[in-house]
Design an enzyme around this catalytic site. Structure first.
Site, mmCIF file in Angstrom:
data_model
loop_
_atom_site.group_PDB
_atom_site.id
_atom_site.type_symbol
_atom_site.label_atom_id
_atom_site.label_comp_id
_atom_site.label_asym_id
_atom_site.label_seq_id
_atom_site.Cartn_x
_atom_site.Cartn_y
_atom_site.Cartn_z
ATOM 1 N N HIS A 61 76.053 40.282 56.573
ATOM 2 C CA HIS A 61 75.790 38.939 57.525
ATOM 3 C C HIS A 61 74.037 38.780 58.382
ATOM 4 C CE1 HIS A 61 80.244 39.597 58.439
ATOM 5 N NE2 HIS A 61 80.284 38.587 57.199
ATOM 6 N N LYS A 71 70.012 45.481 65.677
ATOM 7 C CA LYS A 71 71.300 45.651 65.609
ATOM 8 C C LYS A 71 71.480 47.511 66.183
ATOM 9 C CE LYS A 71 74.141 42.430 63.116
ATOM 10 N NZ LYS A 71 75.116 41.327 62.301
ATOM 11 N N TYR A 131 78.296 47.499 68.213
ATOM 12 C CA TYR A 131 77.329 47.517 68.192
ATOM 13 C C TYR A 131 76.256 46.635 69.204
ATOM 14 C CZ TYR A 131 78.694 43.608 65.856
ATOM 15 O OH TYR A 131 79.619 42.066 66.022
ATOM 16 N N ASP A 169 83.518 34.754 53.956
ATOM 17 C CA ASP A 169 82.510 36.412 53.280
ATOM 18 C C ASP A 169 82.547 36.081 51.378
ATOM 19 O OD1 ASP A 169 81.361 37.367 55.580
ATOM 20 O OD2 ASP A 169 82.564 38.749 55.633
#
Length: 182
Positions: A61, A71, A131, A169
């Site tokens: 992603h 991130k 995260y 996905d």
């Protein structure tokens, strides 16, 4: 904390100092001044958490354009294989990836700058993944690349028939057909 450069510029493995005794352990997971000194200034604005079972593969992603995200990822329970793919067309490491195991045992973190696709595979029975991001989720800017794109050469240690992933996905484009960063 120890900040280790990877083979891809801007991606770092961060290993904390863990202080353990009979009561348990203590560690610092984020220290702004230290992070800025080693990696550069990143203003994280949101923390996220997901829980997944063994065989779940989330990714690859990213968010496009002004909504792109840096991130700082880690695992607080279980084990995952974490992957960051350089999708910056102008980068000398375009198309290359960093793969690192993150776990509750090793307490490593991975910093992924903007311009990367990101995903992870759960190796343990269960994993809690957390995260920090420097930009909020923007559904109109979300994008992805198929996790098993043969051009990426990612060697996921799982039989593809055993991968648990979302319908979204499964339908992600190959990198050659995806909207990437310049």
């Amino acid at each position: 904390m120890e900040y280790k450069k990877t083979d891809i510029e801007g991606v770092y493995i961060i290993e904390p100092r863990v202080f353990s005794d009979a009561r348990g352990y203590f560690l610092e997971t984020w220290k702004e001044a230290e992070f800025n000194e080693h990696i550069g200034k990143v203003v994280f604005i949101q923390d996220n958490e997901s829980k997944s079972c063994k065989g779940v593969l989330r990714g690859l992603h990213y968010q496009k354009g002004e909504a792109s995200q840096a991130k700082l990822v880690r695992v607080i329970k279980g084990r995952v294989l974490d992957v960051a793919v350089d999708i910056r067309k102008s980068s000398p490491t375009f198309g290359m990836h960093v793969m690192v195991e993150l776990s509750e045992e090793n307490k490593r973190q991975l910093f992924i700058p903007r311009g990367f696709a990101h995903g992870f595979l759960v190796l343990s029975d269960e994993a809690i993944f957390t995260y920090k991001v420097d930009n909020p989720y923007a559904p109109q800017s979300e994008a992805g690349i198929r996790w098993n794109d043969p051009d990426l050469g990612i060697e996921w240690p799982i039989d593809p028939k055993e991968v648990l992933t979302s319908e979204k996905d499964l339908k992600q484009p190959l990198m050659k057909d995806a909207e990437l960063f310049d």
